[in-house]
Design an enzyme around this catalytic site. Sequence first.
Site: not given
Length: 331
Positions: A65-66, A110, A159, A218
Amino acid sequence: MGREAILQGEDSPNEEDKSLRPQSISEMVGQLEVRERLKVVVDAAVKRDEPLGHILFDGPPGLGKTTFATCIPKDLGVNFQLTSGPALQAPKDLIPYLTNADEKSILFIDEIHRLPKSVEEYLYTAMEDFRIDIVLGEGTNARTINLQVKPFTLIGATTRSGMLTAPLRDRFPLREHLDFYTHEELAEIIRRNSRKLDVTIEDDASLEISERSRGTPRVANNRLRWIRDYVTSKADGHISLQLARDAMAMQEIDALGLDNQDRKYLTTIIRVFGGGPAGVEAIAHTMNAAPETLADEVEPFLLRTELLVRTPRGRMVTTKAVEHIQTHIGR
């Protein structure tokens, strides 16, 4: 871009994270349908010379997402600011971001579901009318000034999309859900990032790491960093299949990507509660762990891999989980 992007908030990526991130949407691996839709709206915004419509990304942690949010302004050639929901505790915390925003720039928030209600409501007129109300003074001497802000794009990431209020969610014309990656996509990410980390890796080793990375880039990057350290210390710096397995064995990461805490959770249900059903609080007390830790960090992957089921009476392990634990213990 004219000036450096402004990075603020607790979730700002560190230098190594930024070095591993793709620099444009076309460089990204996976999320093909999302990438294609974003390319269309970015290209259309450039051709019309207009601000991009507001975008909301949702999905589990670590799926990009980032990364999407930082690639979009680079593809548009505009500035961007980054902050997080918990960092914006009052409307006054949001005002500098809105007043400093350049025309067509990006503001990325975020964990947007953690915005206080007062801040969220303050965003409504900014998103729709590019206007904010500033209150000067107090009591009977207070007066409100309507201030126009330059047209900007808000990108939100969450999230937990279910925690967003409908009025905020409906103000995003484009909403994209990010899903987990395939083993092949993760293997390609691992190969690319191994070059960025200046380490060589065999194809079968990259696939082995991807299979133990929970479908999450990640996690794959964290595994890769550890294995890089391991082969640098124990070998010549080249990642072979056996060295990758040895490194993950040292971290107690098994073939399914489960770590020691995951297996302890399953073993507790099997050994103490006869396979379930058992309440999460009872399991947490037995493990001497926090129920929130189990519910937020441990259970999602176990549920997704069909090792655990949630029933009205509590948690139960599956036959697949029992067989996996028995296989692991038998090694």
